[in-house]
Design a protein around this motif. Structure first.
Motif, short mmCIF file in Angstrom:
data_model
loop_
_atom_site.label_atom_id
_atom_site.label_comp_id
_atom_site.label_asym_id
_atom_site.label_seq_id
_atom_site.Cartn_x
_atom_site.Cartn_y
_atom_site.Cartn_z
N ASN A 150 55.26 47.44 42.86
CA ASN A 150 55.90 48.38 44.60
C ASN A 150 54.87 48.88 44.86
OD1 ASN A 150 57.65 47.53 46.67
ND2 ASN A 150 58.42 49.62 46.01
N ILE A 151 55.15 49.59 46.40
CA ILE A 151 54.15 49.77 47.24
C ILE A 151 54.71 51.13 48.58
CG2 ILE A 151 52.46 50.73 48.30
CD1 ILE A 151 50.79 48.77 47.12
N VAL A 152 54.94 51.53 48.33
CA VAL A 152 55.57 52.43 49.85
C VAL A 152 54.90 53.18 50.44
CG1 VAL A 152 57.76 54.00 51.04
CG2 VAL A 152 57.83 51.85 49.16
N ALA A 153 54.30 52.77 51.91
CA ALA A 153 53.75 52.71 53.71
C ALA A 153 54.25 54.16 54.50
CB ALA A 153 52.98 52.20 53.45
N GLY A 154 54.17 55.15 54.25
CA GLY A 154 54.76 55.71 56.01
C GLY A 154 55.29 56.64 55.52
N ALA A 155 56.39 57.17 56.05
CA ALA A 155 57.48 58.18 56.11
C ALA A 155 57.72 58.51 54.65
CB ALA A 155 58.13 58.56 56.88
N LEU A 156 58.23 57.41 54.24
CA LEU A 156 59.13 57.06 52.59
C LEU A 156 58.25 57.66 51.59
CD1 LEU A 156 62.37 55.43 53.38
CD2 LEU A 156 61.69 57.44 53.53
N SER A 157 56.70 57.13 51.61
CA SER A 157 56.05 57.27 50.94
C SER A 157 56.12 58.18 50.09
CB SER A 157 54.19 57.08 50.63
OG SER A 157 54.03 58.08 51.81
N ALA A 158 56.35 59.14 50.27
CA ALA A 158 56.00 60.61 49.24
C ALA A 158 57.58 60.47 48.08
CB ALA A 158 56.50 62.05 50.16
N PHE A 159 58.21 59.95 48.35
CA PHE A 159 59.36 59.98 47.34
C PHE A 159 59.98 58.69 46.03
CE2 PHE A 159 60.99 62.11 51.75
CZ PHE A 159 61.39 63.00 51.01
N PRO A 212 53.48 54.55 43.96
CA PRO A 212 52.58 53.27 43.24
C PRO A 212 53.67 53.24 42.15
CG PRO A 212 51.10 54.29 45.31
CD PRO A 212 52.52 55.71 45.19
N ALA A 213 54.36 51.66 42.26
CA ALA A 213 54.18 51.20 40.97
C ALA A 213 53.56 49.91 40.06
CB ALA A 213 55.94 50.69 40.58
N PRO A 251 56.67 50.22 30.79
CA PRO A 251 57.44 49.16 30.68
C PRO A 251 58.53 49.24 32.07
CG PRO A 251 57.54 51.38 29.64
CD PRO A 251 56.66 50.68 29.54
N ALA A 252 58.19 50.12 32.72
CA ALA A 252 58.84 50.28 34.41
C ALA A 252 58.80 49.20 35.03
CB ALA A 252 59.36 51.86 34.75
N ASP A 253 57.14 48.43 34.68
CA ASP A 253 57.51 46.92 34.92
C ASP A 253 56.96 46.04 35.05
OD1 ASP A 253 56.67 49.49 37.75
OD2 ASP A 253 54.28 49.49 36.93
N HIS A 254 57.87 45.93 33.85
CA HIS A 254 57.69 44.35 33.98
C HIS A 254 58.86 44.66 32.55
CE1 HIS A 254 55.87 46.02 29.88
NE2 HIS A 254 56.28 45.52 29.14
N ASP A 255 59.43 43.04 31.93
CA ASP A 255 60.32 42.60 31.18
C ASP A 255 60.46 41.53 30.46
OD1 ASP A 255 62.75 42.56 29.29
OD2 ASP A 255 64.14 42.42 31.75
N TYR A 256 59.75 41.89 29.38
CA TYR A 256 59.37 40.30 28.49
C TYR A 256 60.79 40.34 27.14
CZ TYR A 256 54.65 41.89 30.23
OH TYR A 256 53.81 42.43 30.42
N ASP A 257 60.96 38.52 27.69
CA ASP A 257 62.51 38.24 26.65
C ASP A 257 61.96 37.55 25.95
OD1 ASP A 257 65.23 38.74 26.03
OD2 ASP A 257 65.64 37.98 27.94
N LYS A 258 62.10 37.83 24.65
CA LYS A 258 62.63 36.67 23.20
C LYS A 258 64.28 36.57 23.37
CE LYS A 258 58.40 38.39 21.92
NZ LYS A 258 56.93 39.06 20.38
N VAL A 259 63.70 35.50 23.17
CA VAL A 259 65.61 34.68 22.71
C VAL A 259 65.92 33.92 22.54
CG1 VAL A 259 67.74 33.83 24.54
CG2 VAL A 259 65.95 35.07 25.61
#
Length: 412
Positions: A329-338, A341-342, A348-356
């Protein structure tokens, strides 16, 4: 106390199910037979660390209940109508706010041409339009990379119309089944995405919009082999109130988001032979949206899984799947400071690998119990979360989560 009532009702039904035979009910209306079916499920989830699916699961939680009731009748040989009411509580989601799950009038002119209208289940991949039919599946939870239960409202149905049909191919090359649809999607404000936005102080009042798409699947000459592809396009808007990030103490200001590009591609295959069933799907969701007229967000969500299930005995099944989810995820414009970029899906914040692994026991024709273990790496927490939310994990996330899921379901 009211949150325990559905669980207590289910417990009573389960006790009775061991003593009586459940069956679909029916009655006559204007000389037509109306069939009544229903289901109720109760789950329990325990995780070793992170809280999951908005529940306090690290201490064990039974806040996992859903139930539905549907009625249908065949007016003529070609004309069918039906509707289903649905309700659920999943941790902080649902909160027992009942909804009309679907309500359809369906007319089949020929095998190759039918139309249906109303609030219609959306045909997207193998299981989107059968998510409520838990009794058909080995697994307690469908692979969350493609069928996230916390975002069920996002794809379950549209208010509009479909055309569909089956076309037999020459030279015994199988059957092509097609569906094309258009309509309006309307999410519950008690679903996962509005809940996610509440972590930023947003109060979502409405979320939905126009969608259109189609599905094409091939039933091959090889018995049990099916392959297909789906496409979904949407224009979604969300409205409400939010804390102004530039002046947090100034109170709430209007919130608005709108799709600039919003689409899903899904590819799938299924092979069922004897007691064995193997499924595989890949889904990519892309959304470029405008935020309050000052910023843009670019989200790229990709998920896939491979699953297998085998019936050992008449009433015992086992299964396993690997589910792979990534988000950038990328935010551009006025809110980008908050929102930095991910883009690194190795984090680990950008994936989830699940074995079941799963075991299912059918206690009788109408009552089943499932025991399922999840072994997850990562937590893919936003902006389209995969079960993990900061509100119920105020101390942050651990990189790995193991979960035990117990689920029992009754259907008639």
């Amino acid at each position: 106390m009211h949150e325990r009532i559905p669980g207590l009702v289910l417990l009573c039904l389960c006790i009775q199910a061991g003593q009586i035979t459940l069956q679909a009910q029916e009655f006559k209306l204007l000389d037509r037979t109306v069939q009544v079916h229903g289901f109720v499920s109760q789950g329990f989830i325990y995780t070793n660390d992170n809280n999951w699916l908005t529940m306090n699961s690290s201490q064990g939680s039974a806040a996992y209940t859903d139930f539905g009731l549907n009625m249908s009748t065949r007016v003529t040989d070609k004309f069918w109508i039906g509707a289903q009411g649905y309700d659920r509580n999943l941790g902080q989601l649902g909160q027992y706010h009942p909804s009309l799950d679907w309500a359809v009038a369906d007319y089949r002119f020929k095998s190759w041409l039918g139309v249906r209208g109303g609030k219609v289940k959306t045909t997207l991949g193998l299981y989107t339009d059968t998510q409520d039919e838990d009794f058909l599946r080995t697994f307690a939870l469908l692979p969350q990379s493609v069928y996230p239960t916390d975002l069920r409202d996002a794809t379950i149905a549209h208010a509009g119309a479909d055309i569909y049909g089956d076309i037999s191919l020459r030279h015994r090359l199988g059957v092509l089944s097609y569906t094309a649809y258009a309509g309006h999607r309307s999410d519950s404000i008690y679903s996962g995405y509005p809940y996610y936005l509440s972590s930023f102080g947003a109060q979502i009042k409405s979320f939905g919009g126009m969608q259109y798409g189609g599905d094409l699947r091939w039933k091959s000459p090889l018995k049990g082999l099916l392959m297909g592809a789906s496409r979904l396009n949407e224009h979604i808007t969300g409205r409400g109130l939010v804390i102004n990030p530039f002046a947090p103490g100034a109170g709430l200001v209007p919130y608005y988001e709108s799709s600039k590009a919003d689409w899903t591609n899904q590819f799938y295959g299924e092979y069922a032979v004897g007691r064995l069933r193997i499924d595989a799907e890949y889904r990519r969701y892309w959304r470029n949206q405008e935020l309050n007229g000052t910023s843009e967000s670019f989200a790229d969500v990709r998920g896939w899984y491979v699953s297998g299930a085998y019936r050992i005995y008449k009433r015992i099944q086992i299964g396993s799947y690997y589910s792979h989810y990534t988000i950038t995820n990328i935010v551009a414009g006025a809110l980008s400071a908050f929102y930095p970029p991910a883009t690194d899906t190795n984090l680990p914040a950008d994936h989830d690998y699940d074995k079941v692994i799963t075991g299912r026991v059918d206690l009788n024709k109408f009552w089943n119990v499932k025991v399922e273990g999840h072994f997850m790496n990562g937590y893919g927490s936003g902006p389209y979360p995969n079960g993990f939310y900061t509100q119920v994990n105020p101390s942050g996330f651990a990189p790995n989560t193991n979960a035990l899921v117990l689920k029992t379901s009754l259907n008639f």
